[in-house]
Design an enzyme around this catalytic site. Structure first.
Site, PDB file in Angstrom:
ATOM      1  CE1 TYR A  56      -2.985  -2.813   0.235  1.00 16.15           C
ATOM      2  CE2 TYR A  56      -3.167  -2.449   2.665  1.00 16.15           C
ATOM      3  CZ  TYR A  56      -3.863  -3.660   1.535  1.00 16.15           C
ATOM      4  OH  TYR A  56      -4.643  -4.687   1.803  1.00 16.15           O
ATOM      5  CG  HIS A 142      -0.775  -8.878   0.794  1.00 18.30           C
ATOM      6  ND1 HIS A 142      -0.556  -7.693   0.501  1.00 18.30           N
ATOM      7  CD2 HIS A 142      -2.064  -8.566   0.194  1.00 18.30           C
ATOM      8  CE1 HIS A 142      -1.437  -6.910   0.211  1.00 18.30           C
ATOM      9  NE2 HIS A 142      -2.839  -7.168   0.131  1.00 18.30           N
TER      10      HIS A 142
END
Length: 335
Positions: A56, A142
């Site tokens: 992110y 992830h």
């Protein structure tokens, strides 16, 4: 705000979790001040669970989240981050931006997929440095969609060792598909699945296998993507679904749902936020925000009473299967 424990870990999560992708400049910039105020608003509303990732904003989300939480009693909140993408510096600082990956930040680094044991350790060490913390509570694999075997045979055992050593308290996987988390639930001892977009008011693919597997094994689900990329906040031509323009039949379904919820005086986004909490395996709903106003609106929507008659009408209209569980009319934490 109501809290739940993830599996048998002792890790507590609030019913609403804060997703920190947006404060990593997802799609457009957010100032440092706005990012801080956003986390502060979540804290003031009782949110104590915060999810981030190196992906992110090339670490910006982790840095901003850590700064906003600094000085607070570390035992009063839960932080989740992710492994699988290492951030490697670009030569001479890099050129251009990272918008091709969805983040309005300078392209100072590039991501390298790495689900090796060493990659897990390096990723967590770097995350702790960016967060300014001595530990994270939850570590998630992830998006290992195209790296499933390495994630299972190398990354997962590394996370399992870290959990046994007390370095992290809970481990799991964060994905937006169902086949892989179902496999992890069957073949490993993960504690939690962060499932994005696959158990929502609009679609319940996760109900076929992932949620029943989790419930049967005493594991927990955190549901993200409850608005299906924005479609369930404001269904209209041009609205996005799974990060692309919504197909006509999907948009029509969302519009029909909106008509039903509004007949009961409930905004569609309020019903979408509440819906996943009807399943016993769901411990928390994860929602992102880029401003304090967005946080306050999310909390207000989640606190709304959603009458049983609304769910009944959705079923009668063929918009919600009859076997899908629904939440209680009034959320416990608003009483």
């Amino acid at each position: 705000m109501r809290t739940s424990t993830l599996g048998g870990t002792g890790v507590r999560v609030t019913e609403l979790s804060f997703g920190a992708a947006a404060i990593g400049n997802l799609f457009r910039p957010v100032t440092d001040e706005a990012a801080y105020d956003t986390v502060e608003a979540a804290w003031e509303a009782g949110v104590r669970t915060f999810d981030t990732a190196p992906h992110y904003g090339l670490g910006l989300s982790e840095r901003r989240l850590g700064a906003a939480l600094r000085g607070r009693d570390r035992d009063t909140y839960t932080v989740s981050t992710k492994v699988g993408r290492l951030l490697e510096p670009e030569a001479e600082g890099g050129l251009g931006d990272d918008l091709v990956q969805g983040f309005a930040v300078p392209a100072t680094h590039h991501r390298v997929w790495d689900f090796s044991a060493d990659g897990v350790l390096r990723s967590l060490e770097a995350s702790l440095d960016r967060l300014g913390l001595d530990r994270v509570d939850i570590a998630l694999l992830h998006d290992p969609d195209h790296h499933a075997e390495q994630a299972l045979t190398e990354a997962y055992p590394a996370l399992e060792r870290l959990r046994a050593e007390g370095v992290v308290k809970a481990i799991g996987i964060g994905v937006n598909q169902c086949a892989l988390p179902a496999r992890f639930l069957r073949e490993t001892d993960i504690d939690v699945v962060l499932l994005a977009g696959r158990y929502t008011l609009l679609e319940q693919e996760g109900l076929a296998e992932v949620l029943p597997e989790a419930a049967a094994r005493g594991r927990s689900i955190i549901v993200g993507g409850v608005f299906n990329s924005g479609l369930l906040t404001d269904p209209r031509p041009g609205a996005t679904y799974d990060y692309a323009p919504a197909p006509a039949h999907v948009l029509d379904r969302a519009l029909r749902m909106k008509a039903v919820t509004e007949r009961h005086g409930v905004p569609l986004r309020a019903a979408a936020l509440r819906f996943p909490l009807g399943h016993p395996a769901v411990a928390s709903v994860l929602s992102g925000a880029r401003s304090a106003e967005e946080v306050r609106d999310t909390v207000d929507q989640l606190r709304r009473t959603v009458p049983a008659e609304l769910w009944d009408e959705l079923r009668a209209e063929g918009l919600l299967p009859p076997h899908v569980p629904v939440p209680a009319a009034r959320p416990e934490w608003s009483r």
